[in-house]
Enzyme design. Structure first.
Site, mmCIF file in Angstrom:
data_model
loop_
_atom_site.group_PDB
_atom_site.id
_atom_site.type_symbol
_atom_site.label_atom_id
_atom_site.label_comp_id
_atom_site.label_asym_id
_atom_site.label_seq_id
_atom_site.Cartn_x
_atom_site.Cartn_y
_atom_site.Cartn_z
ATOM 1 N N TYR A 1 0.877 -1.189 0.030
ATOM 2 C CA TYR A 1 0.006 -0.139 -0.010
ATOM 3 C C TYR A 1 0.767 1.245 -0.010
ATOM 4 C CZ TYR A 1 -3.814 3.228 1.114
ATOM 5 O OH TYR A 1 -4.724 4.270 0.761
ATOM 6 N N SER B 1 -6.346 0.754 -4.416
ATOM 7 C CA SER B 1 -6.623 2.320 -4.144
ATOM 8 C C SER B 1 -5.124 2.966 -4.042
ATOM 9 C CB SER B 1 -7.055 2.568 -2.808
ATOM 10 O OG SER B 1 -7.598 3.840 -2.611
ATOM 11 N N ASP C 1 -17.694 3.614 -8.052
ATOM 12 C CA ASP C 1 -16.527 3.977 -7.328
ATOM 13 C C ASP C 1 -16.749 5.461 -7.158
ATOM 14 O OD1 ASP C 1 -14.382 4.481 -5.631
ATOM 15 O OD2 ASP C 1 -12.931 2.959 -6.645
ATOM 16 N N HIS D 1 -15.823 1.333 -3.947
ATOM 17 C CA HIS D 1 -14.641 1.441 -4.061
ATOM 18 C C HIS D 1 -14.074 0.158 -3.077
ATOM 19 C CE1 HIS D 1 -10.348 3.319 -3.694
ATOM 20 N NE2 HIS D 1 -10.241 3.012 -2.490
#
Length: 707
Positions: free
Chosen positions: A482, A562, A645, A680
């Site tokens: 991430y 993301s 999203d 999302h």
């Protein structure tokens, strides 16, 4: 300066052909933007119009190709059946108590949404308080927020539709499960806080968007409002607003004793915030002119932990990047350190009060991205450790004033999310709920490795695999990351990953700069002009896995969602030869225009903005959309996104996929999977999750040539 000259419309019969797949074509427009003297083409700008007939036709053509491809994969059906089997066991959240009642979320196994349960007595005698599965036929309405009134009689609950961030607040009587007529809409990014007398609640709302722009329109200039129970939303009182500061967002919190209202003010996702308070009377609605400052400059993060009369306990990283606990005397305006900054990170603190005993703190620390839970006196003296089962992470700590018990959750890669009751008097933990796992974890092991990044930084990585694994470089491996927004990747259990592990797959999870695993300095080292550090860390982890002969480039896949989707997009472009497959999910792929949609402007604190001359060069240098090159053989890629999203609008993935398919050469498939009626990720129905995971694992097994 912008030039927009539309060319030919979308045509299904025009196509780009590769040896194995024929990709749907997308027409190109002469869109060129001037960024501080640099001309940047954006030929697929029209894909930003998600609801247009042209974009819908492109989506349909892409899904026809992708789902047709995935349906033919030999392992797809068996994986789906195995995932259903793994998922179909009862699950339950960490319990919490409020005013004599105990609450817990439960799922019988394959329910699309978790059900909120309540009991007046024990966990063994619970009834349904709110079942989101009854709110829609397809399971796409999710419970996304809740707040219980101070007398314990009313529940304010927020639902969201199809994964959207938009919230609709309603009110339910907890004793009867009867809903009031209250209907509060156009709320986002904040919870609800009840007035002490239960007359209404505070919430954050935005202006109602245009009907065709609810999922793309920029979200700015919110208001903190008070909704009085039994009145229409049009009569709600605006408690606080700053139209001169449209990037400010507001969150209200009322202390457990109902004596104070705390006002949090944030600028997007920047961890630095302002914090104000005001005393409350039972029936007096808060007023903007009554707020008093605790922190009135954006210099650090300030989080209210609890209070003892006029003494407020505040967790902050001011002059302490790994965080500390302070006492703020509201009468004298003075500060005192309770828990000083240490080499490890103070992740969270709970203030615990119980009948007949002195209050104390439960401190959650992080050491090399794993949890430690400890008890401290109000003066900061350590009282005891709360022993945890193994290397892993504490998911939550739930307390109730006056109660001698706390509840906490614990998990790790091979340890399913388990709830414990901890007795503060005896110092003993008792297991409350541990889900059944139709998987023998004893044959697997998790260990922590450390890679060395390009600049010499030590980067931790958890690796989970079969105990008898042979290190010959042939093992299919999934590397996940991430690296952003101060978010820590801690050890956690995943049902879907069990299907990967039992097929011989290795799971590696990297704790990259940009996250919060080592505090705010670690976070800042992966932001703005330093964002390349995050990609270098991820590449270093990949190279370490290869050097240790755990895997090889042809067997190595990377995954992230993301901000992690941005990570995967950037790294697969910078080092395409290093990976056999890439799985970017709901990624931020257009680093020059992300701030122009919904809440994207809020990410400028981490990324910078292409509107700023100093930020543009770094963004342009790594933006996945803008660094794809013609004639390059990219890894096999499955882009995943969703049509609803409104966090990272799907146009990011649309434009990236269209450009990737245009430029890519070679036999490796590069596909996009677009989920309809989803967002999302939060609130996604179980059936959607299982279908998507079956597709992902089948894709990886095929492209990595796993027997």
């Amino acid at each position: 300066m912008s030039l927009y000259l539309p060319q030919a419309r979308y045509s299904l019969h025009m196509a780009l052909t590769h040896p194995q797949l024929t990709y749907p074509s997308a027409h190109k427009v002469d869109q060129v933007d001037d960024y501080h003297g640099t001309a940047v083409a954006d030929p697929y700008r029209w894909l930003e119009q998600v609801g247009s007939s042209e974009t819908k036709a492109w989506i349909q053509a892409q899904n026809d190709l992708t789902f047709g491809y995935l349906a033919k994969l030999p392992d797809r059906d068996s994986l789906r059946k195995r995932l259903i089997d793994l998922w179909d066991v009862p699950k339950a959240s960490v319990p919490f108590t409020r005013k004599g009642r105990i609450y817990q979320f439960r799922n019988s196994g394959l329910q699309n949404q978790d059900v909120l349960m309540v009991s007046d007595t024990t966990l063994d005698d619970m009834r349904v308080l709110l079942d989101p599965n009854s709110l829609s036929e397809d399971g796409t309405v999710a419970l996304s927020g809740m707040a219980i009134s101070h007398d314990g009689n009313l529940l304010a609950y927020a639902t969201s539709q199809s994964g959207s961030d938009w919230l609709r607040w309603q009110v339910r009587d907890i004793a009867t499960s009867h809903d009031y007529d209250d209907d509060v809409q156009w709320s986002k990014f904040a919870g609800a806080a009840w007035q002490p007398d239960g007359s209404g609640f505070y919430y954050q709302r935005y202006a109602q968007p245009a009907e065709d722009a609810a999922y793309t329109q920029t979200n700015q200039a919110p208001q903190l409002c008070f909704h009085k129970l039994g009145t229409p939303q049009a009569e709600d009182v605006v408690v606080y607003e700053r139209p001169d500061k449209p990037e400010w967002g507001f969150g209200a919190y009322i202390t457990r004793d109902g004596k104070y209202l705390l006002l949090y003010i944030n600028k997007g996702t920047d961890p630095r915030n302002l914090l104000f308070y005001q005393p409350l009377t039972v029936d007096q609605v808060a007023r903007a002119d009554k707020f008093k400052p605790i922190a009135d400059e954006f210099v650090a993060n300030y989080t209210f932990v609890g209070h003892d009369g006029a003494t407020f306990y505040i967790q902050t990283d001011e002059d302490a990047p790994r965080s500390k606990l302070m006492a703020f005397n509201t009468e004298a305006g003075s500060w005192q350190t309770i828990l000083a900054e240490e080499d490890r990170v103070l992740d969270d603190v709970s203030h615990v009060t119980r009948n007949g005993a002195e209050a104390e703190f439960i401190a959650h620390y992080l050491e090399d991205a794993s949890s430690r839970l400890e008890r401290y006196s109000l003066a900061g003296q350590k009282l005891a450790d709360i022993n945890l089962p193994t290397l892993g992470s504490v998911t939550t700590v739930n307390t109730e004033p006056g109660d001698s018990n706390i509840y906490y959750g614990f998990t790790s890669y091979l340890y399913p999310p388990t709830s414990y009751r901890y007795d503060l008097q005896t110092g003993e933990s008792t297991e409350v709920f541990r889900p059944e796992v139709r998987f023998d974890t004893s044959g697997y092991v998790t260990r922590q490795l450390f890679a060395t990044s390009k600049d010499g930084t030590r980067v931790p990585m958890f690796v989970t695999h079969k105990r008898n694994l042979e290190f010959d470089g042939s093992n299919p491996t999934l590397l996940y990351g991430y690296g952003g927004f101060n978010i820590s990747l801690l050890p956690g259990f995943s049902v879907s990953r069990l299907a990967w592990l039992e097929r011989g797959g290795v799971l590696a999870v990297a704790s990259l700069r940009g996250g919060g695993e080592y505090g705010e300095t670690w976070h800042q080292a992966g932001t703005k002009a330093s964002k390349q550090n995050v990609f270098d860390d991820f590449i270093a982890c990949a190279e370490h896995l290869i050097a240790e002969k755990i895997t090889s480039p042809a067997k190595l896949a990377i995954q992230g969602g993301s901000n992690g989707g941005l990570l995967v997009g950037a790294v697969m472009i910078q080092r395409p030869e290093l990976f056999g497959a890439a799985l970017p999910a709901v990624g931020v792929m257009d680093m020059l225009r992300f701030h122009k949609f919904t809440i994207g402007w809020a990410w400028v604190s981490d990324y910078g903005s292409a509107d700023e001359a100093n930020d543009f060069p770094a963004l342009y240098a790594y933006s996945p959309l803008h660094n794809l090159k013609s004639g390059v053989s990219y890894p096999a890629t499955l882009v995943t996104t969703a049509d609803h999203d409104d966090r990272v609008v799907p146009a990011h993935s649309f434009k990236f996929a269209a450009t990737l398919q245009e430029h890519h050469v070679g036999d490796a498939p590069v596909l996009i999977r677009i989920q309809t009626n989803a967002g999302h990720g939060a609130g996604k129905p179980t059936k959607f999750i299982i279908e998507e995971q079956a597709d992902i694992w089948a894709f990886l097994l095929h492209v990595l040539d796993v027997a």
